[in-house]
Design a protein around this motif. Structure first.
Motif, mmCIF file in Angstrom:
data_model
loop_
_atom_site.group_PDB
_atom_site.id
_atom_site.type_symbol
_atom_site.label_atom_id
_atom_site.label_comp_id
_atom_site.label_asym_id
_atom_site.label_seq_id
_atom_site.Cartn_x
_atom_site.Cartn_y
_atom_site.Cartn_z
ATOM 1 N N PHE A 20 53.480 42.796 30.194
ATOM 2 C CA PHE A 20 54.093 41.554 30.720
ATOM 3 C C PHE A 20 53.930 41.325 32.223
ATOM 4 C CE2 PHE A 20 56.284 42.907 26.771
ATOM 5 C CZ PHE A 20 55.793 41.491 26.113
ATOM 6 N N THR A 21 54.581 41.914 33.095
ATOM 7 C CA THR A 21 54.455 41.744 34.380
ATOM 8 C C THR A 21 53.257 42.031 35.244
ATOM 9 O OG1 THR A 21 55.612 43.725 34.932
ATOM 10 C CG2 THR A 21 57.090 41.949 34.803
ATOM 11 N N GLN A 22 52.512 42.830 34.531
ATOM 12 C CA GLN A 22 51.208 43.120 35.503
ATOM 13 C C GLN A 22 50.156 42.746 34.599
ATOM 14 O OE1 GLN A 22 51.728 47.108 36.854
ATOM 15 N NE2 GLN A 22 53.338 46.525 37.900
ATOM 16 N N ASN A 23 50.276 41.816 33.752
ATOM 17 C CA ASN A 23 49.060 41.550 32.598
ATOM 18 C C ASN A 23 47.839 41.797 33.388
ATOM 19 O OD1 ASN A 23 47.182 39.752 31.026
ATOM 20 N ND2 ASN A 23 48.866 40.020 29.483
ATOM 21 N N ILE A 24 46.869 42.390 32.714
ATOM 22 C CA ILE A 24 45.558 42.677 33.578
ATOM 23 C C ILE A 24 44.649 41.278 33.535
ATOM 24 C CG2 ILE A 24 44.266 43.433 31.515
ATOM 25 C CD1 ILE A 24 43.313 45.702 33.419
ATOM 26 N N LEU A 25 44.975 40.617 32.652
ATOM 27 C CA LEU A 25 44.375 39.193 32.561
ATOM 28 C C LEU A 25 44.863 37.989 33.369
ATOM 29 C CD1 LEU A 25 42.021 38.218 29.917
ATOM 30 C CD2 LEU A 25 43.217 36.359 31.215
ATOM 31 N N LEU A 26 46.113 37.981 33.420
ATOM 32 C CA LEU A 26 46.660 37.063 34.050
ATOM 33 C C LEU A 26 47.301 37.163 35.495
ATOM 34 C CD1 LEU A 26 48.780 35.707 30.856
ATOM 35 C CD2 LEU A 26 46.700 34.706 31.655
ATOM 36 N N THR A 27 47.126 38.667 35.918
ATOM 37 C CA THR A 27 47.349 38.414 37.096
ATOM 38 C C THR A 27 46.419 39.298 38.105
ATOM 39 O OG1 THR A 27 48.589 40.569 36.785
ATOM 40 C CG2 THR A 27 50.057 38.921 36.826
ATOM 41 N N THR A 28 45.479 39.999 37.436
ATOM 42 C CA THR A 28 44.457 40.369 38.062
ATOM 43 C C THR A 28 43.038 39.939 37.687
ATOM 44 O OG1 THR A 28 44.455 42.301 36.821
ATOM 45 C CG2 THR A 28 45.520 42.422 38.829
ATOM 46 N N PHE A 29 43.072 39.051 36.686
ATOM 47 C CA PHE A 29 41.942 38.389 36.330
ATOM 48 C C PHE A 29 40.511 39.088 35.886
ATOM 49 C CE2 PHE A 29 43.666 36.181 40.115
ATOM 50 C CZ PHE A 29 44.277 35.075 39.646
ATOM 51 N N LEU A 30 41.041 40.260 35.473
ATOM 52 C CA LEU A 30 40.082 41.130 34.704
ATOM 53 C C LEU A 30 39.855 40.516 33.333
ATOM 54 C CD1 LEU A 30 40.825 44.297 36.586
ATOM 55 C CD2 LEU A 30 39.058 42.532 37.045
ATOM 56 N N GLY A 31 38.559 40.707 32.978
ATOM 57 C CA GLY A 31 38.011 40.479 31.815
ATOM 58 C C GLY A 31 38.134 38.693 31.435
ATOM 59 N N MET A 32 37.709 38.119 32.509
ATOM 60 C CA MET A 32 37.610 36.849 32.209
ATOM 61 C C MET A 32 36.519 36.388 31.517
ATOM 62 S SD MET A 32 40.187 34.860 33.539
ATOM 63 C CE MET A 32 39.207 33.268 33.996
ATOM 64 N N CYS A 33 35.229 37.032 31.607
ATOM 65 C CA CYS A 33 34.038 36.495 31.028
ATOM 66 C C CYS A 33 34.149 36.203 29.565
ATOM 67 C CB CYS A 33 32.753 37.267 31.363
ATOM 68 S SG CYS A 33 32.703 37.419 32.938
ATOM 69 N N PRO A 34 34.594 37.495 28.807
ATOM 70 C CA PRO A 34 34.902 37.436 27.192
ATOM 71 C C PRO A 34 36.042 36.466 26.890
ATOM 72 C CG PRO A 34 35.497 39.384 28.098
ATOM 73 C CD PRO A 34 34.879 38.776 29.222
ATOM 74 N N PHE A 35 37.057 36.427 27.868
ATOM 75 C CA PHE A 35 38.425 35.417 27.677
ATOM 76 C C PHE A 35 37.607 34.058 27.582
ATOM 77 C CE2 PHE A 35 41.979 33.176 29.447
ATOM 78 C CZ PHE A 35 42.881 33.595 28.531
#
Lengths: 199, 203, 208
Positions: A20-35
């Protein structure tokens, strides 16, 4: 006994924080390409997400062991980038082979996503964060699992919203990635609301 | 020959060995510098907590540090003796931040009641948010704050609250970092106070 | 992945910077850098590292292209990219420790940046070293252009400064700072608007 208990509790907290608080996609933008590219349908998103959870949990744990017991004693910390990638690639290859052999049905559903995962930055990112945050082994497992579930959650929600979006009129230049990013921004905004629930 | 499997293996091996050896060499060359940087960052933080030594030029940091500071083994703090006389304490604080560990120094007056300054020498908080704890806007707030008796010697409060004389304002948007910082500062200070009350250093 | 015939250098430059700009064409490779775009200085350093790594990796891949067996080329490429990224990481650690600490794990994540892999696969693998270098350099620059633009918007609206210098109006009391711009959602919104803008301009270009 008490030591193990508190460690498990810490791992649980780490796991929830990673979702929740440190969601890897929504706070650190990792895994954006497949996202942005695989979030068109709920079913494929769920498949990829499940594969990420699985691979992330195991690779962070494996990388932890490799880092603590091989690289640190040899004073080769800077080698972790290469070693982590090799471990991730090898693990994905191995899982692909095992699934193909013992469960062709699962392979059909999950298999196509596995090669995509090797180049998913979230997987390497989770391992690098694990090193920087100096987690213990149990915490690492909690973190790897939580980060994966967080990613799954985000891509599932996005896929759900996007199928609805097909019907609506989006300005021409904003179609596709543009609107996906705006929605991701709103989701990130909502996830900030979790801050303070866990500290 | 290019497509035979053994060639691929040999090729991979040669390429890996070649690049790895360059890397190891390069890492050896920079290792000393990296270590020196770490030490310098620490010494700089220690000097920064006292107004009198904060402005020391970069090239003099090490000499001033060696001349004026000695470590007190029992309490873990560094004693500031500008002209042989004890004039303040530099108390190290350390703990988990939002991302990785935060390490810093708190300067305390000789009567152990007031903070003279605070500085950080290791942190990896979010750039632009939590990482702003190192900026003068935030650190400067601690100067001349009191250290309260009891369980929470200092406090970091949301910007909307009015402050007591042992409190400072948090950074907007960096709640997580500030919550953790408050905990680790209080832990560090309490631990130091405890070790001091068990017979402080000899002057 | 069609092997391109020898393209004039001028085309490589235009492709990288605008026509084929990796970000708003395919929204690729933003992962590792987007997180540091709330401060202009961090973004500039990160983008410079990325551009250099892309250019030099492409050149190295191109130099080795005649000897590399096809089936292991991805591994060799990853190794080469990782090699340069580690060197950048070590240089930053030794000569600019503050920056190295600010960027944290993000320098390492350059390895998984899809742009570098993409350029190595699509261009460097089948072209001579010099054009590969130019191609990598300008793809990196085109990418940097957009990210630096994003960071300028975010730092200005969120903190009222650019490169740490206070800007007239924005750092005064007249401007209520948008803290959300420095936080993660701000990055998504700014990038989305940037893509919207670029695509609209492109559409106009195509029409006229």
């Amino acid at each position: 006994m008490n030591g193990i208990g508190s460690e498990m509790w810490l791992a649980l907290v780490t796991c929830f924080a990673a979702i929740f608080t440190q969601n890897i996609l929504l706070t650190t933008f990792l895994g954006m390409c497949p996202f942005t590219s695989v979030s068109r349908e709920v079913k494929t998103a769920a498949g990829l997400g499940a594969a990420v959870v699985f691979v992330m949990t195991f690779t962070t744990a494996l990388n932890y062991l490799a880092y603590k017991h091989v690289l640190l004693p040899l004073e080769l910390e800077f080698f972790r980038f290469i070693l982590f990638i090799i471990i991730i690639a090898a693990f994905v290859q191995f899982v692909e082979m095992v699934i193909d052999r013992y469960s062709p049905k699962l392979y059909q559903n999950l298999g196509i996503f596995l090669p995509l995962i090797t180049v998913n930055c979230a997987i390497l990112g989770a391992s690098l964060f694990m090193v920087i945050r100096e987690y213990t082994f149990i915490q690492t497992i909690g973190y790897g699992f939580g980060a994966g579930v967080g990613w799954l959650l985000a891509i599932l929600a996005m896929a759900g919203i996007r199928t609805r979006l097909n019907e609506s009129r989006v300005p021409e230049g904003l179609r596709g990635p543009g609107i996906t990013l705006i929605i991701a921004g709103m989701m990130a905004l909502a996830f900030i609301g979790f801050t303070g629930v866990l500290s | 020959m290019k497509n035979k499997p053994f060639f691929a293996v040999v090729y991979m091996f040669i390429v890996t060995a070649f690049f790895s050896s360059i890397l190891i060499l390069f890492a050896q060359l920079t290792r000393e510098r990296v270590e020196a940087n770490k030490q310098l960052a620490f010494e700089k933080a220690v000097l920064a907590v006292f107004p009198e030594t904060a402005g020391v030029e970069k090239k003099n940091i090490h000499t001033v540090f060696v001349e004026q500071f000695t470590e007190d083994k029992t309490s873990g703090a560094w004693l500031w003796k500008p002209s042989g006389k004890l004039s303040g304490y530099a108390v190290p604080i350390e703990g988990k931040g939002f991302w990785a560990s935060i390490k810093g120094i708190v300067g305390v007056t000789i009567d152990r009641q007031t903070i003279t300054g605070i500085a950080f020498y290791e942190q990896s908080e979010t750039p632009g948010l939590g990482a702003r704890i190192v900026e003068p806007d935030f650190c400067g707030q601690f100067v001349d704050r009191k250290i309260a008796a009891g369980d929470s010697p200092i406090g970091i409060k949301p910007p909307s609250e009015t402050l007591k004389d042992n409190q400072v304002h948090a950074i907007t948007g960096a709640t997580q970092t500030c919550v953790r910082l408050e905990i680790l500062m209080n832990d560090g200070l309490k631990q130091w106070q405890q070790s001091m009350s068990n017979g402080g250093p000899q002057q | 992945m069609s092997p391109q015939p020898a393209k004039p250098m001028k085309d490589l430059v235009a492709d990288g910077l605008w026509r084929d700009n990796p970000i708003f064409r395919q929204v690729l490779g933003i992962c590792s850098t987007l997180a540091v775009t709330n401060v202009v200085l961090n973004t500039v350093v990160m983008c410079t590292s990325l551009t250099l790594v892309t250019a030099i990796s492409c050149m190295t891949v191109s130099l080795l292209r005649h000897w590399t067996p096809r089936n292991i080329r991805m591994m060799v490429q990853t190794l080469i990219i990782a090699f340069y990224v580690i060197i950048v990481d070590l240089i930053l650690k030794a000569y600019w420790p503050e920056m190295s600490r600010n960027l944290g794990p993000y320098v390492g994540l350059i390895i998984t940046n899809c742009i570098i892999m993409g350029r190595c696969e699509a261009f460097a693998g089948s072209n001579p070293p010099a054009p590969s270098f130019v191609d990598g350099l300008f793809s990196g620059l085109g990418y940097s252009l957009i990210l630096v633009a994003i960071s300028v918007v975010r730092e200005l609206l969120g903190m009222g400064t650019i490169l740490g210098f206070a800007m007239p109006y924005f750092s005064s009391d007249l401007w209520d700072k948008w803290v959300i711009m420095v936080m993660p959602p701000g990055a998504f919104f700014t990038l989305a608007c940037m893509i919207w803008l670029c695509r609209s301009i492109k559409k106009k270009e195509a029409k006229s």
